[in-house]
Scaffold this motif. Structure first.
Motif, PDB file in Angstrom:
ATOM      1  N   PRO A 277       0.897  -1.239  -0.020  1.00  0.00           N
ATOM      2  CA  PRO A 277       0.136  -0.080  -0.083  1.00  0.00           C
ATOM      3  C   PRO A 277       0.831   1.367   0.182  1.00  0.00           C
ATOM      4  O   PRO A 277       1.973   1.212   0.602  1.00  0.00           O
ATOM      5  CB  PRO A 277      -0.770  -0.165   1.511  1.00  0.00           C
ATOM      6  CG  PRO A 277      -0.022  -0.967   2.174  1.00  0.00           C
ATOM      7  CD  PRO A 277       0.732  -1.920   1.187  1.00  0.00           C
ATOM      8  N   GLY A 278       0.298   2.246  -0.720  1.00  0.00           N
ATOM      9  CA  GLY A 278       0.978   3.639  -0.579  1.00  0.00           C
ATOM     10  C   GLY A 278       0.707   4.374  -1.857  1.00  0.00           C
ATOM     11  O   GLY A 278       0.689   5.614  -2.151  1.00  0.00           O
ATOM     12  N   THR A 279       0.614   3.622  -3.156  1.00  0.00           N
ATOM     13  CA  THR A 279       0.189   4.165  -4.419  1.00  0.00           C
ATOM     14  C   THR A 279      -0.323   2.918  -5.255  1.00  0.00           C
ATOM     15  O   THR A 279      -0.657   2.020  -4.937  1.00  0.00           O
ATOM     16  CB  THR A 279       1.273   4.645  -5.041  1.00  0.00           C
ATOM     17  OG1 THR A 279       1.003   5.494  -6.466  1.00  0.00           O
ATOM     18  CG2 THR A 279       2.543   3.556  -5.665  1.00  0.00           C
ATOM     19  N   ASP A 280      -0.958   3.499  -6.440  1.00  0.00           N
ATOM     20  CA  ASP A 280      -1.326   2.309  -7.384  1.00  0.00           C
ATOM     21  C   ASP A 280      -0.820   2.481  -8.687  1.00  0.00           C
ATOM     22  O   ASP A 280       0.182   3.545  -8.949  1.00  0.00           O
ATOM     23  CB  ASP A 280      -2.916   2.262  -7.456  1.00  0.00           C
ATOM     24  CG  ASP A 280      -3.456   3.689  -7.701  1.00  0.00           C
ATOM     25  OD1 ASP A 280      -2.692   4.471  -8.293  1.00  0.00           O
ATOM     26  OD2 ASP A 280      -4.614   4.061  -7.411  1.00  0.00           O
ATOM     27  N   ALA A 281      -1.220   1.907  -9.886  1.00  0.00           N
ATOM     28  CA  ALA A 281      -0.671   1.691 -10.976  1.00  0.00           C
ATOM     29  C   ALA A 281      -0.943   3.110 -11.690  1.00  0.00           C
ATOM     30  O   ALA A 281      -0.539   3.632 -12.842  1.00  0.00           O
ATOM     31  CB  ALA A 281      -1.214   0.738 -11.820  1.00  0.00           C
TER      32      ALA A 281
ATOM     33  N   ALA B  15       8.186  -0.678   0.168  1.00  0.00           N
ATOM     34  CA  ALA B  15       8.410  -2.080   0.074  1.00  0.00           C
ATOM     35  C   ALA B  15       9.950  -2.228   0.638  1.00  0.00           C
ATOM     36  O   ALA B  15      10.371  -3.445   0.936  1.00  0.00           O
ATOM     37  CB  ALA B  15       8.533  -2.215  -1.566  1.00  0.00           C
ATOM     38  N   ARG B  16      10.697  -1.344   1.018  1.00  0.00           N
ATOM     39  CA  ARG B  16      12.121  -1.444   1.682  1.00  0.00           C
ATOM     40  C   ARG B  16      12.068  -2.082   2.817  1.00  0.00           C
ATOM     41  O   ARG B  16      13.069  -3.006   3.379  1.00  0.00           O
ATOM     42  CB  ARG B  16      12.983  -0.124   1.556  1.00  0.00           C
ATOM     43  CG  ARG B  16      13.287   0.247   0.032  1.00  0.00           C
ATOM     44  CD  ARG B  16      14.216   1.523   0.437  1.00  0.00           C
ATOM     45  NE  ARG B  16      13.996   2.335  -0.728  1.00  0.00           N
ATOM     46  CZ  ARG B  16      15.305   3.204  -1.196  1.00  0.00           C
ATOM     47  NH1 ARG B  16      16.152   3.408  -0.444  1.00  0.00           N
ATOM     48  NH2 ARG B  16      15.141   4.207  -2.042  1.00  0.00           N
ATOM     49  N   ILE B  17      10.809  -1.479   3.754  1.00  0.00           N
ATOM     50  CA  ILE B  17      10.744  -2.305   4.932  1.00  0.00           C
ATOM     51  C   ILE B  17      10.427  -3.772   4.764  1.00  0.00           C
ATOM     52  O   ILE B  17      10.790  -4.562   5.634  1.00  0.00           O
ATOM     53  CB  ILE B  17       9.720  -1.402   5.769  1.00  0.00           C
ATOM     54  CG1 ILE B  17      10.295  -0.015   5.944  1.00  0.00           C
ATOM     55  CG2 ILE B  17       9.509  -2.035   7.012  1.00  0.00           C
ATOM     56  CD1 ILE B  17       9.399   0.998   6.512  1.00  0.00           C
ATOM     57  N   LEU B  18       9.417  -4.137   3.806  1.00  0.00           N
ATOM     58  CA  LEU B  18       8.897  -5.329   3.739  1.00  0.00           C
ATOM     59  C   LEU B  18      10.392  -6.437   3.191  1.00  0.00           C
ATOM     60  O   LEU B  18      10.396  -7.371   3.854  1.00  0.00           O
ATOM     61  CB  LEU B  18       8.067  -5.443   2.692  1.00  0.00           C
ATOM     62  CG  LEU B  18       7.571  -6.831   2.076  1.00  0.00           C
ATOM     63  CD1 LEU B  18       6.948  -7.655   3.248  1.00  0.00           C
ATOM     64  CD2 LEU B  18       6.821  -7.032   0.977  1.00  0.00           C
ATOM     65  N   THR B  19      11.061  -5.794   2.426  1.00  0.00           N
ATOM     66  CA  THR B  19      12.148  -6.763   2.020  1.00  0.00           C
ATOM     67  C   THR B  19      13.326  -6.889   2.903  1.00  0.00           C
ATOM     68  O   THR B  19      13.984  -8.067   3.133  1.00  0.00           O
ATOM     69  CB  THR B  19      12.466  -6.156   0.637  1.00  0.00           C
ATOM     70  OG1 THR B  19      12.991  -4.640   0.647  1.00  0.00           O
ATOM     71  CG2 THR B  19      11.699  -6.298  -0.521  1.00  0.00           C
TER      72      THR B  19
ATOM     73  N   LYS C 149      14.330  -7.581  -6.895  1.00  0.00           N
ATOM     74  CA  LYS C 149      14.377  -6.116  -7.106  1.00  0.00           C
ATOM     75  C   LYS C 149      13.301  -5.488  -5.847  1.00  0.00           C
ATOM     76  O   LYS C 149      12.072  -5.963  -5.903  1.00  0.00           O
ATOM     77  CB  LYS C 149      13.950  -5.802  -8.557  1.00  0.00           C
ATOM     78  CG  LYS C 149      13.907  -4.236  -8.779  1.00  0.00           C
ATOM     79  CD  LYS C 149      13.901  -3.950 -10.257  1.00  0.00           C
ATOM     80  CE  LYS C 149      12.437  -4.208 -10.909  1.00  0.00           C
ATOM     81  NZ  LYS C 149      11.321  -3.200 -10.421  1.00  0.00           N
ATOM     82  N   THR C 150      13.681  -4.440  -5.416  1.00  0.00           N
ATOM     83  CA  THR C 150      12.808  -3.495  -4.706  1.00  0.00           C
ATOM     84  C   THR C 150      12.568  -2.195  -5.180  1.00  0.00           C
ATOM     85  O   THR C 150      13.616  -1.303  -5.680  1.00  0.00           O
ATOM     86  CB  THR C 150      13.356  -3.407  -3.084  1.00  0.00           C
ATOM     87  OG1 THR C 150      13.424  -4.851  -2.601  1.00  0.00           O
ATOM     88  CG2 THR C 150      12.449  -2.563  -2.334  1.00  0.00           C
ATOM     89  N   ASP C 151      11.608  -1.805  -5.284  1.00  0.00           N
ATOM     90  CA  ASP C 151      11.157  -0.290  -5.803  1.00  0.00           C
ATOM     91  C   ASP C 151      10.351   0.406  -4.676  1.00  0.00           C
ATOM     92  O   ASP C 151      10.146  -0.136  -3.485  1.00  0.00           O
ATOM     93  CB  ASP C 151      10.317  -0.203  -6.960  1.00  0.00           C
ATOM     94  CG  ASP C 151      11.146  -0.675  -8.154  1.00  0.00           C
ATOM     95  OD1 ASP C 151      12.206   0.185  -8.383  1.00  0.00           O
ATOM     96  OD2 ASP C 151      10.695  -1.722  -8.897  1.00  0.00           O
ATOM     97  N   ALA C 152       9.910   1.569  -4.799  1.00  0.00           N
ATOM     98  CA  ALA C 152       9.356   2.278  -3.673  1.00  0.00           C
ATOM     99  C   ALA C 152       8.103   1.357  -2.996  1.00  0.00           C
ATOM    100  O   ALA C 152       8.068   1.235  -1.917  1.00  0.00           O
ATOM    101  CB  ALA C 152       8.719   3.605  -4.351  1.00  0.00           C
ATOM    102  N   TYR C 153       7.174   0.880  -3.633  1.00  0.00           N
ATOM    103  CA  TYR C 153       6.019   0.030  -3.153  1.00  0.00           C
ATOM    104  C   TYR C 153       6.131  -1.117  -3.996  1.00  0.00           C
ATOM    105  O   TYR C 153       4.769  -1.765  -3.657  1.00  0.00           O
ATOM    106  CB  TYR C 153       4.822   0.847  -3.212  1.00  0.00           C
ATOM    107  CG  TYR C 153       4.944   2.388  -2.536  1.00  0.00           C
ATOM    108  CD1 TYR C 153       4.558   2.293  -0.971  1.00  0.00           C
ATOM    109  CD2 TYR C 153       5.366   3.538  -3.252  1.00  0.00           C
ATOM    110  CE1 TYR C 153       4.877   3.476  -0.397  1.00  0.00           C
ATOM    111  CE2 TYR C 153       5.333   4.689  -2.317  1.00  0.00           C
ATOM    112  CZ  TYR C 153       5.016   4.654  -1.019  1.00  0.00           C
ATOM    113  OH  TYR C 153       5.164   5.812  -0.194  1.00  0.00           O
TER     114      TYR C 153
END
Length: 760
Positions: A545-549, A560-564, A576-580
């Motif tokens: 969660p945080g943005t959408d397409a 996503a950095r916290i999740l990974t 690979k990790t991007d913002a969300y």
């Protein structure tokens, strides 16, 4: 001979019967010859064994299995194995009433009560041995044969089959760890009977020609230094100094190294971005003859080019996030502009082997799919080790010639030899040979089917967790997802399904379920045409969660950095990790247990987030390293702070603009490199980068895609590129321990970015 297993799918056999006695005799004789025997008393057991046992060397199938079970088992064997000897065991008087296809696929018949067990076992033994001998592809077969001769080594490498390692304690540790066979097959190029990688002769040449047949190429070259070297070879063999080249701005940095080597002048084809920051395809309107002509007219360095027309074009297919083109359509659009088209298919070597990807790979472009004089010669570079089964760095170059600009082997091989090693590792060559052999015949379809199926099951599992949590109503909602259409339509019936509830067979076989329909909100890419681009289901993007397409920023988010970072504590490393978003790959090595572990980790992260777990509990090493920054925070509070930073800095919109509006070039990459070699550069702080010409690539995303190229002007202080880099710099200062993966940038103790630029 390799391990051998014979399948007995005969149904229930009374242990006290004469047939059981005959079977026991047959099995005993085969066991003496080194074969393992496995029995399947039911159709279900037989199908499970066929799916899970790749070591079958023969099968006995009872035609008297209940109902249509025998036909089902036979079809499964034919769909899994190529040329596996299958014997039909019959108890009736004859086989005249067998379906024709059954008579065509079985290699013989067995009447248990008419021949002796030794004779029947002998027939099976001969067939199994012949199958195993024919199974091996050319180079691997000859390398094994050479290894079996136990010749003394009088050539390099100096470890002499591993013997040198045995003379040292540390060497012995290495020898024991890897085993003798690795070192016995690490041979010198002097072994003439195994052929030459440079001359493409002998078993090595046979293996390359076999791979060309399997991958649908006119020419195939084995490359032992990864797809990066394959890219440089393809460029170096096609581009001369100062010639114009059409280059996907989404290309790997190895393509730009190729431009540096050749002196080519890049004119960029610019892909789209969506609200997640994912890089999409180049819109078809960008590839037309008129669009290309317009780009050439606006290119600042065109006047000094060697000629007015581009000689080469290179496009990434599929993209790192799994977006693959209609390759025939791309060749149709670009063909009038360039005589050679290179598709960098580093992550897409399996495409030829599954109907889901029909027409979406370089070697599909031939005189049949694209007739006419404008068809370009096609080159494909594949990182075979990435998503097929080969050793790391093992790659291939495939060529499909057209009359316009055919690849001449002798000329191409001169370039190949510049980049290839004179000391190739033979196990790597064998792995390429075997990787091709694994995809030959029905094996390729079976292996890709399994990977696609497991990826679809994982995607649906993630979606169904959300449904179950919502239905239970006893906890906060599910917040993870996977990137794909929300709904799919069965083209045969017109029936629409929510993705989570769609039939598995529909999702794993129907390309329409994965096509980027023009204007669809789920993908967020503008300028699409029907059928032009497809999302590869095995490249799974997990969304946070945080943005959408569409780029709609939410009030609350989980970067996503916290999740990974959490997944890494569970020994789960994503690609690979991007913002969300983060990317995971469903290769042929995936299992239900493997992706089930990932599901469990996602559920555990949600429980920690919902319960208010502290950062010190979840990331103790992070708090130990940065106590002043993270002590006392909950995971939810850390997510809120990071989301607020990403939101206030406009990171994703800036990323979009930076990557879709390339800066102005001042010099070519090759010209810039000459200045770099002779000390004509200096480090410049990011705050002072405006107006400067960068001397090295600045790569801010894990796939190796540059935001600034050597020889490009960094622009004005308010330009999106510099603001984007500034946002990354500020993020790194604010959240130590979660650094941006940025190449071409050094950081000082104050956290300032420094980038190498040309001296004034």
């Amino acid at each position: 001979m390799s391990a051998s297993t014979v399948l007995l799918a005969l149904g229930q056999v009374d242990d006290s019967s004469v047939m059981a006695s005959q079977l026991a005799g047959i099995c005993g004789r085969l066991a003496e010859d080194g074969h393992d025997m496995i029995r399947a008393d039911t159709e279900r057991d037989a199908l499970a064994l066929i799916q899970s046992r790749a070591d079958l060397s023969a099968a006995l199938v009872g035609w008297d299995l209940a109902g249509e079970a025998a036909e089902t088992v036979l079809r499964a064997l034919m769909g899994r194995f190529s040329k596996l000897p299958v014997f039909l065991v019959a108890t009736g008087a004859g086989v005249d009433d067998l379906p024709l296809w059954v008579s065509e696929v079985v290699c013989g018949y067995v009447w248990l009560l008419e021949d002796t067990p030794d004779f029947i076992a002998g027939r099976i033994e001969v067939a199994a041995r012949r199958y195993q001998e024919q199974l091996l592809p050319p180079f691997f077969r000859e390398m094994r044969r050479f290894d079996d001769t136990h010749e003394y080594s009088w050539h390099t490498p100096a470890h002499a089959g591993g013997v040198a390692f045995l003379k040292s304690p540390v060497g012995r540790a290495l020898f024991d760890y890897f085993g003798e066979r690795l070192f016995r097959t690490d041979l010198s190029i002097s072994v003439a009977e195994l052929g030459s990688l440079f001359e493409h002769t002998g078993p090595i040449g046979d293996a390359e020609r076999n791979a060309a047949r399997i991958f649908g190429a006119d020419l195939t070259y084995f490359v032992l230094h990864g797809d990066s070297t394959a890219d440089r070879i393809a460029c170096h063999a096609s581009i001369a100094t100062d010639e114009l080249v059409l280059v996907d701005r989404n290309c790997h940095k190895a393509i730009y190294h190729g431009l540096t080597i050749t002196g080519g002048r890049p004119v960029y084809l610019v892909p789209t971005r969506n609200g997640y920051g994912l890089m999409g395809p180049i819109p078809p309107a960008e590839l037309t003859t008129e669009a290309v002509a317009g780009k050439l007219a606006r290119y600042p360095l065109a006047k000094q080019a060697a000629g007015p027309d581009p000689v080469y074009a290179v496009i990434t297919n599929s993209t790192y996030d799994g977006l693959c083109y209609d390759a025939v359509r791309v060749a149709e659009l670009l063909g009038p502009s360039v005589p050679r088209l290179h598709l960098d298919e580093a992550w897409f070597a399996y495409a030829r082997f599954n109907a889901l990807y029909a027409g979406r790979y370089a070697m599909a472009v031939d005189a049949g799919s694209l007739p006419g004089p404008s068809r370009p010669t096609m080159l494909s570079t594949q990182s075979t080790h990435k998503l097929l089964a080969a050793l790391s760095q093992s790659s291939m170059v495939h060529v499909k010639n057209s009359p316009r600009s055919p690849v001449d082997h002798r000329q191409f091989n001169e370039t190949f030899m510049m980049h290839a090693t004179t000391s190739p590792l033979y196990p790597m060559i064998a792995s390429l040979d075997v990787a091709a052999g694994m995809m030959d015949g029905p094996g390729g379809r079976w292996l890709t089917d399994e990977a696609i199926t497991e990826a679809v099951r994982f995607r649906q599992a993630v979606a169904k967790i959300g449904q179950r949590i919502s239905a239970a109503g006893d906890r906060p909602g599910w917040f993870f997802g996977t990137w794909q259409p929300d709904e799919v339509t069965d083209p045969a019936t017109g029936e629409r399904y929510p993705f989570a509830d769609a039939p598995l067979d529909l999702l794993r076989t129907e390309p329409a379920c994965w096509t980027l329909v023009p204007g669809a909100e789920w993908h967020g890419f503008p300028g699409m045409q029907d059928g032009y681009c497809l999302l590869d289901p095995i490249k799974v993007t997990i969304t946070c969660p945080g943005t959408d397409a569409r780029g709609t920023i939410a009030e609350q988010g989980i970067p996503a950095r916290i999740l990974t970072a959490y997944l890494e504590t569970r020994r789960i490393v994503v690609e690979k990790t991007d913002a969300y978003t983060c990317l995971i790959l469903f290769s042929m090595g995936i299992t239900k247990g493997k992706w089930g572990t990932l599901i469990d980790a996602l559920l555990d992260f949600k429980a920690l987030y919902d319960s208010g777990a502290t950062v010190v509990d979840v990331f103790p090493g992070l708090v130990q390293q940065y106590p002043d920054r993270y002590s006392g925070l909950s995971v939810r509070e850390l997510c809120d702070q990071m989301h607020a930073q990403l939101r206030s800095s406009d990171l994703i919109p800036l990323l979009d603009h930076a990557f879709t509006h390339p800066p102005q070039p001042v010099l070519t990459p090759a010209q810039t490199y000459q200045r770099l070699l002779r000390g004509g550069t200096e480090p410049v702080r990011l705050a002072e980068l405006a107006g400067r010409t960068v001397a090295t690539m600045v790569v801010t995303t894990p796939p190796g895609i540059p935001v600034l190229m050597p020889g490009e002007n960094a622009g004005d202080p308010g330009d999106p590129t510099l603001r984007y880099l500034g946002s990354l710099e500020a993020f790194d200062r604010e959240f130590p321990g979660f650094p941006s993966e940025t190449h071409g940038v050094t950081r000082d103790d104050a956290g300032d970015y420094w980038i190498t630029c040309l001296r004034h």
